[in-house]
Design an enzyme around this catalytic site. Structure first.
Site, short mmCIF file in Angstrom:
data_model
loop_
_atom_site.label_atom_id
_atom_site.label_comp_id
_atom_site.label_asym_id
_atom_site.label_seq_id
_atom_site.Cartn_x
_atom_site.Cartn_y
_atom_site.Cartn_z
N LYS A 173 -23.95 39.47 30.34
CA LYS A 173 -22.63 39.66 30.94
C LYS A 173 -21.84 38.36 30.79
O LYS A 173 -22.11 37.37 31.48
CB LYS A 173 -22.72 40.02 32.43
CG LYS A 173 -21.35 40.24 33.06
CD LYS A 173 -21.40 40.25 34.57
CE LYS A 173 -20.00 40.43 35.17
NZ LYS A 173 -19.01 39.42 34.70
N GLU A 250 -27.75 27.14 37.03
CA GLU A 250 -27.00 25.89 36.79
C GLU A 250 -25.69 26.05 37.52
O GLU A 250 -24.89 26.93 37.19
CB GLU A 250 -26.81 25.67 35.29
CG GLU A 250 -26.41 24.25 34.94
CD GLU A 250 -24.95 23.95 35.18
OE1 GLU A 250 -24.64 23.29 36.22
OE2 GLU A 250 -24.11 24.38 34.38
N CYS A 284 -18.69 21.50 33.78
CA CYS A 284 -19.66 21.07 34.79
C CYS A 284 -19.93 19.58 34.65
O CYS A 284 -20.31 18.92 35.62
CB CYS A 284 -20.96 21.83 34.62
SG CYS A 284 -20.82 23.61 34.84
N GLU A 386 -16.48 20.64 44.11
CA GLU A 386 -16.15 20.80 42.69
C GLU A 386 -14.80 21.50 42.55
O GLU A 386 -14.64 22.65 42.94
CB GLU A 386 -17.24 21.60 41.97
CG GLU A 386 -17.03 21.65 40.47
CD GLU A 386 -18.15 22.38 39.76
OE1 GLU A 386 -18.61 21.89 38.72
OE2 GLU A 386 -18.54 23.47 40.22
#
Length: 485
Positions: A173, A250, A284, A386
């Site tokens: 996906k 992750e 990231c 973040e």
């Protein structure tokens, strides 16, 4: 024809599903494609087909699988320019960054093609006479691959390639806003000779498609890259199933670059600007905190602002552009909200901090100026959370130990960098910073395919690494065989 299909065993265009639009984030008037919103039954069908395909694919000789990977790499390279343009139109990053992503994908294909033809087991001496002990690696089965939009080609590649290289089958996906380039990658695999059903592509809402992949008991392992919150939800759902399954998570970072008193300030500024604003900060691995010695602060900040003013923002397809738009309206609004949070928290906005408007080039895209906040402290949200956009927090420190404490003060632990000419400082930094990757005199962005990658703390579940030889460990299990004679 904007409507595109998916792969459930073979390429198909569902006729009874709603299609949603993918638009160019640099010019939202342009429709790139339309993809079907699949339902749970579609995902179940894809998993069933992948399970059937596993029986034959898992028995295919590694050298035969390697031939397909090498052929896939050749096709990708032959279409590099077209793939890069499509990637830029769909995700927004600059054409140079998209070309780099295409090249990395080809490198990953060749790396794992070579790796799987090498020895994967051991011969272990036995304590008994007339006994040989062997270990071998076996594929797991059907792998659910769920990937984000920021590296829509190379990041899925470093999951999909080792999965199928080791004999597994995949149901993938992609992120809902970047399925077009994902479809092209799957097409190339099949053009190169991949058997039907080995790699399946499903699109649609996470609430149905993603949830079915996570909760379906025919799935043998899940590898996911995305937000911390979604990672926690996946982990919780698996925990409630009362079964054992491999999960690879992750989940992002809040990466810092530290300029040492013994470091090259100009180099630090150049690397920080590249790492903070390259890829529009949507990585990231991006630098989101820049730590500067107190006594160097004023000079460094002035140079940092002057260098940032030279960053050219615009449509990624245009020559000379350094930073494209944010990838979606959702991300655009999120970044602008964090800029307001920074102001309200008392950080000093010294550059940027607003959308770019004016004329055809900017009025229809998700463009935000590269943004710098000064006087940021560790308790502020813009120093802890973040943002995933072109927002840089400048912080000061007095000693290296204090800098290390600041670097470690967030819940994330993905990448950290230091700019120094002192090898002992570099060693202390690498030893004491809690992160999966340490960079010395290098940008935080930029990973090599043959090097293991992964974070600690809330940057991931820290069980299996991605990329490098270590990636094979997640997609295979070890079997020990005792042979008496």
């Amino acid at each position: 024809m904007h409507e595109k299909g998916i792969y459930i065993g073979r390429y198909t265009m569902p006729k009874d599903r709603e299609y949603y639009e993918i638009r160019n984030p640099a010019d939202t008037r342009q429709i790139i494609s339309k993809f079907p919103k699949l339902a749970r039954d579609d995902v179940k069908a894809a998993i069933s087909i992948a399970k059937d395909a596993f029986q034959k694919w898992s028995k295919t000789l590694p050298v035969e699988r390697a031939k397909i990977l090498y052929k896939t790499a050749e096709i990708i390279e032959s279409r590099a320019n077209d793939l890069a343009r499509l990637l830029t139109m769909e995700e927004g990053k600059t054409l140079n960054d998209s070309v780099f992503e295409v090249v990395r994908t080809a490198n990953l294909l060749r790396f794992y093609a070579g790796l799987i033809t090498r020895a994967q087991g051991k011969v272990i001496p036995s304590q008994d006479k007339n006994t040989i002990i062997l270990t071998t690696r076996e594929p797991l089965g059907v792998i659910a691959v769920i990937t984000p939009w920021n590296f829509p080609l190379s990041l899925p590649a470093w999951k999909v390639i080792p999965a199928i290289a080791t004999g597994n089958t995949v149901v993938w996906k992609p992120a809902s806003i970047t399925p077009t380039i994902a479809l092209e990658l799957v097409k190339v695999f099949y053009e190169a000779g991949l058997p039907e059903g080995v790699l399946n592509l499903v699109t649609g809402p996470a609430s149905e498609v993603g949830d079915e992949l996570v909760t379906n008991k025919e799935i043998d392992a899940i590898t996911f890259t995305g937000s911390l919150q979604t990672g926690k939800e996946i982990n919780e759902k698996i925990g409630r199933q009362n079964r054992f399954i491999r999960i690879q998570l992750e989940l992002g970072g809040k990466n810092a670059t530290v300029l040492s008193k013994n470091g090259d300030a100009d180099l630090a500024i150049e690397l920080t600007v590249r790492s903070a604003f390259g890829l529009t900060g949507q990585a990231c691995t991006a630098t989101s905190r820049f730590l500067v010695p107190e006594e160097m602060h004023d000079e460094v900040l002035n140079k940092l602002v002057e260098r940032t003013k030279k960053v050219v923002v615009g449509n990624g397809l245009k020559n000379g552009v350094d930073m494209g738009p944010l990838a979606s309206r959702e991300q655009y609004e999120k970044v602008l909200s964090y800029i307001e949070i920074g102001k309200n928290e008392g950080a000093k906005l010294v550059y940027g901090g607003q959308p770019i408007r004016g004329g055809e080039e900017f009025d229809y895209g998700y463009f935000v100026m590269p943004t710098i906040f000064d006087q940021v402290t560790s308790d502020m949200r813009i120093a802890k959370e973040e943002i995933f956009g072109p927002v840089l927090a400048v912080m000061t420190y007095r000693t290296l130990d204090e800098a290390i404490d600041i670097v470690n003060s967030t819940e994330y632990g993905l990448i950290a960098g230091i700019i120094t000419k002192d090898i002992s400082e570099a060693a202390r930094f690498a030893e004491n910073v809690k992160a999966g990757v340490i960079k010395v005199n290098k940008p935080t962005i930029g990973l090599e395919p043959w090097v293991p990658y992964g974070g600690v703390k809330s940057s991931g579940n820290d069980v299996y690494k991605e990329m490098g030889e270590e990636a094979i460990e997640f997609f295979t299990r070890i079997k020990a065989t005792y042979i008496g004679y």
